[in-house]
Design a protein around this motif. Structure first.
Motif, PDB file in Angstrom:
ATOM      1  N   GLN A 316     -35.535   1.477 -25.911  1.00 35.65           N
ATOM      2  CA  GLN A 316     -35.797   0.237 -25.174  1.00 35.65           C
ATOM      3  C   GLN A 316     -35.893   0.485 -23.672  1.00 35.65           C
ATOM      4  O   GLN A 316     -35.462  -0.333 -22.878  1.00 35.65           O
ATOM      5  N   ARG A 317     -36.458   1.629 -23.336  1.00 31.66           N
ATOM      6  CA  ARG A 317     -36.473   2.018 -21.929  1.00 31.66           C
ATOM      7  C   ARG A 317     -37.317   1.057 -21.093  1.00 31.66           C
ATOM      8  O   ARG A 317     -36.951   0.728 -19.975  1.00 31.66           O
ATOM      9  N   GLU A 318     -38.442   0.587 -21.615  1.00 28.37           N
ATOM     10  CA  GLU A 318     -39.324  -0.294 -20.874  1.00 28.37           C
ATOM     11  C   GLU A 318     -39.208  -1.745 -21.310  1.00 28.37           C
ATOM     12  O   GLU A 318     -39.788  -2.625 -20.685  1.00 28.37           O
ATOM     13  N   ALA A 319     -38.481  -2.004 -22.372  1.00 30.85           N
ATOM     14  CA  ALA A 319     -38.368  -3.362 -22.894  1.00 30.85           C
ATOM     15  C   ALA A 319     -37.371  -4.165 -22.063  1.00 30.85           C
ATOM     16  O   ALA A 319     -36.341  -3.640 -21.610  1.00 30.85           O
ATOM     17  N   GLU A 320     -37.664  -5.440 -21.884  1.00 34.11           N
ATOM     18  CA  GLU A 320     -36.730  -6.320 -21.174  1.00 34.11           C
ATOM     19  C   GLU A 320     -35.620  -6.739 -22.130  1.00 34.11           C
ATOM     20  O   GLU A 320     -35.855  -7.407 -23.136  1.00 34.11           O
ATOM     21  N   GLU A 581     -35.271 -13.154  -7.242  1.00 27.42           N
ATOM     22  CA  GLU A 581     -34.271 -14.163  -7.606  1.00 27.42           C
ATOM     23  C   GLU A 581     -33.839 -14.013  -9.049  1.00 27.42           C
ATOM     24  O   GLU A 581     -32.692 -14.236  -9.395  1.00 27.42           O
ATOM     25  N   THR A 582     -34.756 -13.612  -9.913  1.00 24.53           N
ATOM     26  CA  THR A 582     -34.446 -13.362 -11.321  1.00 24.53           C
ATOM     27  C   THR A 582     -34.721 -11.893 -11.603  1.00 24.53           C
ATOM     28  O   THR A 582     -35.857 -11.422 -11.488  1.00 24.53           O
ATOM     29  N   ALA A 583     -33.653 -11.168 -11.958  1.00 23.64           N
ATOM     30  CA  ALA A 583     -33.773  -9.736 -12.210  1.00 23.64           C
ATOM     31  C   ALA A 583     -34.025  -9.495 -13.687  1.00 23.64           C
ATOM     32  O   ALA A 583     -33.360 -10.100 -14.550  1.00 23.64           O
ATOM     33  N   SER A 584     -34.975  -8.608 -13.991  1.00 23.65           N
ATOM     34  CA  SER A 584     -35.283  -8.228 -15.359  1.00 23.65           C
ATOM     35  C   SER A 584     -34.594  -6.906 -15.656  1.00 23.65           C
ATOM     36  O   SER A 584     -34.855  -5.889 -15.001  1.00 23.65           O
ATOM     37  N   ILE A 585     -33.708  -6.888 -16.629  1.00 21.59           N
ATOM     38  CA  ILE A 585     -32.920  -5.706 -16.976  1.00 21.59           C
ATOM     39  C   ILE A 585     -33.552  -5.048 -18.192  1.00 21.59           C
ATOM     40  O   ILE A 585     -33.764  -5.698 -19.233  1.00 21.59           O
ATOM     41  N   THR A 586     -33.858  -3.762 -18.057  1.00 27.21           N
ATOM     42  CA  THR A 586     -34.443  -2.979 -19.145  1.00 27.21           C
ATOM     43  C   THR A 586     -33.482  -1.886 -19.572  1.00 27.21           C
ATOM     44  O   THR A 586     -32.421  -1.686 -18.969  1.00 27.21           O
ATOM     45  N   GLY A 587     -33.875  -1.141 -20.615  1.00 27.17           N
ATOM     46  CA  GLY A 587     -33.030  -0.059 -21.082  1.00 27.17           C
ATOM     47  C   GLY A 587     -32.865   1.049 -20.071  1.00 27.17           C
ATOM     48  O   GLY A 587     -31.885   1.797 -20.109  1.00 27.17           O
ATOM     49  N   GLU A 588     -33.819   1.199 -19.152  1.00 26.24           N
ATOM     50  CA  GLU A 588     -33.715   2.239 -18.143  1.00 26.24           C
ATOM     51  C   GLU A 588     -32.592   1.958 -17.151  1.00 26.24           C
ATOM     52  O   GLU A 588     -32.140   2.872 -16.460  1.00 26.24           O
ATOM     53  N   ASP A 589     -32.115   0.721 -17.076  1.00 26.51           N
ATOM     54  CA  ASP A 589     -31.081   0.351 -16.115  1.00 26.51           C
ATOM     55  C   ASP A 589     -29.666   0.535 -16.657  1.00 26.51           C
ATOM     56  O   ASP A 589     -28.698   0.172 -15.985  1.00 26.51           O
ATOM     57  N   VAL A 590     -29.538   1.087 -17.848  1.00 29.69           N
ATOM     58  CA  VAL A 590     -28.208   1.268 -18.418  1.00 29.69           C
ATOM     59  C   VAL A 590     -27.420   2.268 -17.597  1.00 29.69           C
ATOM     60  O   VAL A 590     -27.974   3.249 -17.062  1.00 29.69           O
ATOM     61  N   THR A 591     -26.144   2.071 -17.474  1.00 29.41           N
ATOM     62  CA  THR A 591     -25.273   2.965 -16.696  1.00 29.41           C
ATOM     63  C   THR A 591     -23.844   2.830 -17.192  1.00 29.41           C
ATOM     64  O   THR A 591     -23.523   1.982 -18.037  1.00 29.41           O
ATOM     65  N   ALA A 592     -22.995   3.676 -16.659  1.00 33.43           N
ATOM     66  CA  ALA A 592     -21.560   3.642 -16.977  1.00 33.43           C
ATOM     67  C   ALA A 592     -20.807   4.087 -15.738  1.00 33.43           C
ATOM     68  O   ALA A 592     -21.299   4.901 -14.955  1.00 33.43           O
TER      69      ALA A 592
END
Length: 865
Positions: A316-320, A581-592
């Motif tokens: 889901q790297r590019e999926a919202e 104002e509205t952020a789109s979170i994708t799988g590339e934004d995953v972190t720990a």
């Protein structure tokens, strides 16, 4: 005449009826019930006071429910229950008819008052609301205890108030209206009060005010009912001849009511003034049942979210996944906090005690404030797209409110029943799983980073996290890399920088990236501590510090925990740069990242690795000279306790211990306002004892015997029935003998008359025997009244005041009737002078005077010529 007589006397000739036939005997009337024998005014007072007691007990649910919905439900349940009890008492219904009416009212009004979420427009019954009402007697109690307070109105939690108040009101009011057992009726509002405590929280709503009002109204109502029943039934043997039924015509109950009101007012004032001293230490004041209930959501039944870290990057790297409003670039959106490492994966830990370091997953209500908001509160709306799972994305340091207004009524009801929150780890859960299109709004407190001064003085908090498996190699390396800096904050930074020194950041997915296996088990973390290369296993895996946020966050937390640092791993997403104002979170934004708890700072975030810098370099251990861009600080949550630091107790803790009030203070301080009253009681008791001793031992035999009789009269006065001073001993004794023959009052009165008016030929032992009989008569007299009247008579100063008043009146009367010596001397002197003048006039020779001369010397009269 004879014919008429024989005709009416003949039994064989019945008399012709002259009018309509009358029944031979009247039909028996039904027996008179207690409800019909009571005045309407008394019934109104009973209903009003019982309703007030129920409402005072109902207010105890405020900390658990919040808002006013529960109050509306409880008030309507009180009104409806009172009406059911009135109908049953008026028409003499039995238990079956009352139960049928109760069930009917429960079904008709339950959708509005107990299941508004599933009712049509929140008012009309529906199939869902009726099913919820049907299951409420079984499941509502568990739901109310497993939802994080305030519990709101969803999930059938209002059933606790609706069922308990309706049922207890019907029972209590029915007992009060249909029988004389008013004390049993009082136990029903008391049961509701205990129920509000059991289903409440460790917080209380106006405890002193409610407690004092409940006690004052209870004592006043029970006393009024007791006196009314006693006077109406003429149960008192002492006051039957001197008291009339009713409070207006009888001053005795009126004085009792006034005195009782003053006593209750004094007790309430003392309770209000001393409640701060009587309160136990914080955290030990109350026992909440909900704190001992096992949470219905067990995170151990679900896969660790950190194990799915690489899945977001691969699939889901590019999926919202979801979109979120009100956040800035670089801000973290958390999924779950993990503090339990079992050598296989970092798992979300849950505890049955919500105050533990790991916290507990408890149901939360939709649209209620979980914490009191501050001026910095922010709002974000999350809309789910391709994200799946049970872990809900949250933002900030503390979640204050979760709203499901953007969902349909059916979806909102299903989500509300599956909504959980761990307040300690700030991990939210939808146990039924999220769906595409789900929308919810978060109200939260933003996240703040610590200042330089806070970093230099920070110390690790002493918390009991779940026990992790120990790895000796990591323990020795962690102790070496952490160093011996004075600041605990700096020690963790040294450890973190040493782990990421000469490390390579790689997801192991894209072409050209260094090989990096997923997972964070013990073998994977130990391999990161080896020199860069490949191991000799058949399935060769790269060794050395190569990985992404999953591996570096897990390795940092495990090594920190091995040397006693309170650390945990948090998985989430980072808002990408350039988000509007509205952020789109994708799988590339995953972190720990890693969170460490510090004293007075709470859980502080530390970035485990950065994707931009593939070879992060370490820093030289030393003093922290400024905040790092990866480090942020959450403000301490009011829900988090402040345990002692590992570096030792501070001076502030010692001062707090030294300034604590000893247990004697909790007993002595509240008695200060009551000291004058206690002193007056002691003075009265001592004065009565001295008076009794003088009467028994001093004076002549007649005076000592008369003193014994005066003790009986004084006891009557203290009991509130002073004898008539114009009556003789025999008359007073006849009145007492008529009501209490066992006293032997006539014999005592005759013996006292014989001793006072008879010859002085009795032995001295007669007085001691008389006093022995007086003590027995006084004991019989006091045993004939309730215990509270005996206590009141023992401390009553009436007999002392009446004796003093009578002595004053007798003295005034004696002074009025007794001659004044000076006046008598003046009178005798005037009489002597008068007698001497008479003697002088009789001894002097008489003088003859002519009538004419007397007439000539007389002054002329006006009008005469």
């Amino acid at each position: 005449m004879t014919t008429a007589t024989s005709r009416f006397a003949a039994p064989s000739e019945p008399a012709a009826p002259l009018g309509p036939a009358a029944p031979s005997e009247p039909a028996p009337s039904p027996p008179r019930t207690y409800f019909a024998s009571v005045r309407n005014s008394r019934r109104a007072i009973d209903i009003a006071l019982l309703g007030t007691l129920f409402l005072l007990a109902l207010a105890g649910f405020q900390p658990a429910y919040g808002g006013v919905d529960y109050l509306f439900t409880g008030t309507m349940a009180t009104v409806l229950g009172t009406m059911i009890a009135l109908i049953g008492a008026r028409f003499r219904w039995g238990p079956l008819r009352i139960a049928a009416l109760l069930v009917l009212v429960y079904a008709l009004f339950g959708s509005l008052l107990a299941a508004p979420v599933r009712a049509l427009w929140g008012v009309l019954p529906t199939r869902g609301s009726l099913l919820e009402l049907l299951a409420a007697p079984v499941v509502t109690w568990k739901s109310a205890l497993t939802v994080v307070p305030p519990v709101g109105t969803a999930q059938g939690v209002l059933g606790v108030v609706w069922i308990s108040v309706l049922l207890l009101t019907v029972l209590g009011t029915s007992v009060a209206l249909r029988s004389r057992r008013y004390l049993i009726a009082w136990f029903f509002p008391l049961a509701l009060l205990l129920l509000s405590i059991a289903f409440g929280t460790t917080e209380t709503f106006l405890p002193v005010v409610r407690g004092v009002l409940f006690a004052v109204l209870s004592v006043g109502w029970l006393t009024w009912r007791y006196e009314s029943e006693r006077l109406d039934g003429a149960r008192s043997a002492i006051t039957s001849d001197v008291a009339l039924p009713g409070f207006r015509s009888n001053p005795v109950p009126r004085r009792r009511m006034i005195g009782g009101a003053l006593v209750m007012l004094l007790a309430g004032s003392v309770a209000v003034g001393a409640h701060s001293l009587l309160d136990p230490p914080e955290g030990t004041g109350r026992f909440a049942v909900r704190d001992r209930i096992t949470p219905p959501f067990d995170p151990r039944e679900y896969v660790s979210p950190l194990s799915e870290f690489r899945g977001y990057l691969k699939d889901q790297r590019e999926a919202e996944l979801f979109s979120i409003t009100g956040v800035a670039p670089g801000e973290y959106v958390r999924l779950a906090a993990m503090d339990l490492y079992d050598l296989q994966a970092y798992n979300v830990a849950g505890n049955v005690e919500k105050d533990s370091a790991s916290g507990a997953f408890l149901r939360v209500a939709d649209g209620v404030d979980l914490h009191r908001p501050t001026d910095e509160q922010r709002t974000s709306t999350v809309r789910i797209s391709d994200y799946t799972g049970v872990w809900l994305p949250t933002v900030g340091d503390r979640t204050d409110r979760i709203e499901l207004d953007g969902l349909s009524s059916s979806r909102a009801g299903a989500t509300a029943e599956s909504l959980f929150l761990n307040d300690r780890s700030q991990t939210a859960v939808n146990a039924s799983g999220v769906r595409t299109g789900d929308v919810y709004t978060l109200r939260y407190e933003p996240y703040r980073e610590p200042t330089i001064q806070q970093q230099n003085t920070a110390t690790f908090a002493e918390v009991r996290l779940p026990q992790n498996a120990d790895i000796d190699v990591m323990t020795s390396l962690a102790a070496e890399w952490a160093g011996d800096s004075e600041s605990d904050y700096e020690r963790f930074l040294d450890l973190s920088r040493s782990i990421t020194a000469d490390a390579t950041f790689s997801h192991g997915i894209d072409d050209g990236e260094a090989a990096s296996f997923s997972g964070h088990g013990a073998s994977r973390l130990l391999a990161m501590l080896e020199p860069v290369g490949f191991d000799e296993a058949p399935a060769a895996q790269p060794v050395g510090r190569i990985g992404d946020q999953e591996q570096f966050a897990a390795l940092t937390a495990v090594m920190a925990r091995s040397i006693g640092m309170p650390a945990r791993v948090v998985m989430g997403f980072e808002v990408p740069p350039g988000a509007g104002e509205t952020a789109s979170i994708t799988g590339e934004d995953v972190t720990a990242w890693v969170e460490v708890k510090f004293e007075d700072l709470g859980w502080v975030r530390f970035a485990s690795a950065t994707e931009e810098d593939e070879t992060p370099t370490g820093r030289t251990p030393g003093k922290v000279d400024g905040p790092l861009p990866q480090v942020a600080h959450p403000r301490p949550s009011p829900a988090d306790p402040t345990p002692g630091a590992t570096s030792g107790d501070s001076e502030g803790d010692e001062l707090a211990t030294d300034e604590s009030v000893p247990w004697t203070g909790y007993v002595a301080y509240p008695l200060i306002p009551a000291t004058p009253v206690l002193a007056l009681v002691v003075v009265v008791l001592v004065a009565k004892s001295v008076r009794r001793g003088r009467r028994r031992t001093r004076g002549s035999l007649a005076a000592r015997i008369d003193g014994g009789w005066q003790e009986i009269l004084d006891l009557l006065t203290d009991l509130g029935h002073p004898p008539d001073p114009m009556r003789t001993r025999a008359e007073t004794a006849e009145l007492l003998e008529r009501h209490l023959p066992a006293m032997g009052a006539l014999a005592l009165a005759r013996e006292a008359d014989r001793a006072v008016f008879g010859p002085d030929d009795q032995p001295d032992s007669t007085a001691e025997e008389y006093w022995w009989r007086v003590r027995g008569s006084r004991r019989i007299l006091t045993d004939s009244v309730p215990w509270h009247r005996r206590l009141r008579a023992a401390i009553s100063p009436r007999s002392l005041c009446i004796r003093s008043r009578r002595r004053t009146q007798e003295g005034r009367r004696a002074r009025t009737t007794a001659p004044d010596p000076e006046r008598a001397a003046r009178g005798s002197e005037a009489l002597r002078r008068r007698h001497s003048s008479i003697r002088d006039s009789t001894s002097r020779p008489p003088t003859t005077r002519a009538p004419a001369s007397r007439a000539s010397k007389r002054p002329p009269t006006k009008g005469r010529s």
